[in-house]
Design a protein around this motif. Sequence first.
Motif, mmCIF file in Angstrom:
data_model
loop_
_atom_site.group_PDB
_atom_site.id
_atom_site.type_symbol
_atom_site.label_atom_id
_atom_site.label_comp_id
_atom_site.label_asym_id
_atom_site.label_seq_id
_atom_site.Cartn_x
_atom_site.Cartn_y
_atom_site.Cartn_z
ATOM 1 N N ASP A 258 48.627 19.809 86.163
ATOM 2 C CA ASP A 258 47.847 18.985 85.238
ATOM 3 C C ASP A 258 46.989 19.871 84.341
ATOM 4 O O ASP A 258 46.305 20.775 84.818
ATOM 5 N N ARG A 260 44.040 19.700 81.214
ATOM 6 C CA ARG A 260 43.108 18.747 80.628
ATOM 7 C C ARG A 260 41.967 19.469 79.923
ATOM 8 O O ARG A 260 41.750 20.670 80.133
ATOM 9 N N GLU A 337 41.119 11.113 82.835
ATOM 10 C CA GLU A 337 41.635 12.328 82.202
ATOM 11 C C GLU A 337 40.777 13.532 82.548
ATOM 12 O O GLU A 337 41.289 14.599 82.905
ATOM 13 N N GLY A 340 41.293 14.681 86.076
ATOM 14 C CA GLY A 340 42.599 15.249 86.388
ATOM 15 C C GLY A 340 43.385 14.422 87.372
ATOM 16 O O GLY A 340 44.138 14.959 88.187
#
Length: 381
Positions: A258, A260, A337, A340
């Motif tokens: 991930d 971000r 968001e 994560g």
Amino acid sequence: MSISVTLHEHRRKHGGKVYAYWVLRWVDGDGRRRNESLGRTDRLSRRQAEKLRARKQLEFEDRPSLREHSGLTLGGLLTAYVRHRRHELRAGTIELHEQTARYLKGYFGEERRVATITAPDARLFKSTLAEGKLVHLNKRRYKKPMSRETVHRHIREARVIFGLAVTDGYVRDNPFEKLAGDKVAQREWHYVGGEEFARLLAASRPAWRVMLGLARWAGLRLEEAIRLPWRQVSLEKRRIKVVAHTDVYGDWTPKDSDERTIPLCPELLALLRAAHDPDAEMVVPPGGVDVPNLWRDFAPLFRAAGVKRYAKPMHSLRKSCITDWANSGAAPRSVQEWAGHADIRTTMAYYAKVVESEYDKITGVTQKPEASPEEPPELAF
């Protein structure tokens, strides 16, 4: 080659009595004879048995691949699953899935055909797991009941494993589907308020101060904080980027790959500006935090700050940050968001917490702040 499923009445003698059972029979794509017991004839009518036969017939017609994989064993499925996920998950997560795999193999047997494992079988597996009768399979010395949270974790992982079998056409239904939907009891965790966190920062040495600030004000995980390079911090735009990179420690990829971007709050911005070194590569100086002994080193920090010790301090700081985001009025999608998380339900159910300040907004009553220490605590780390 089409598969024809037929219904038969099978009689068997047991304990001096003769019992009759409904049995489905067919020949799979490999030419092997297969059968599946539906239950005793005195408990299941012929009409009900015929409906089950028709359903089994539709399974083969709707999923042609079932003809090829109807003989797949549990051992084969688990081996394929671990091989399939090994490049996607971290070593620690793979080990958790392998623990579940050992429990499944120990209970059902490696040669058990996946297609014969039913929802009642899954429920019995869950009960046996909860009673602690399978703990020896993972080298646990004492046979004692397994905690509810641990049982549910293994059931969720079993659901994922059998979900792959459904997706690939090995079976039609996931026997763990409904079991995995059970509500898991949430463990209480400690919210770190502003006054308490100020005490921790005052008692911390520079490297620890930055690490704690990244967890409490940016919601970074421990590894994300330790592996954060200055080039991914924009003090001008007030942003932190969590992305895959190479640093002094080597190659690094965020959890679940991930990536971000996280906003910098004023408190963290001031902390990072004070700690910024143009010649340094890492935000947390290498060697400034003894990560393997982090929990041990938190003990003197708690004492120096006059703060009661609590479990998983770094995770509590991260959760406290996410709680503040959620209570600040930020859009839930933004909070998800920044945290994560792949699912907003994870953010809201396990990370966001109702704190006293939220009650104060409604009641109009403001809690008295804790008295600040007259003298700053001695530095612990």
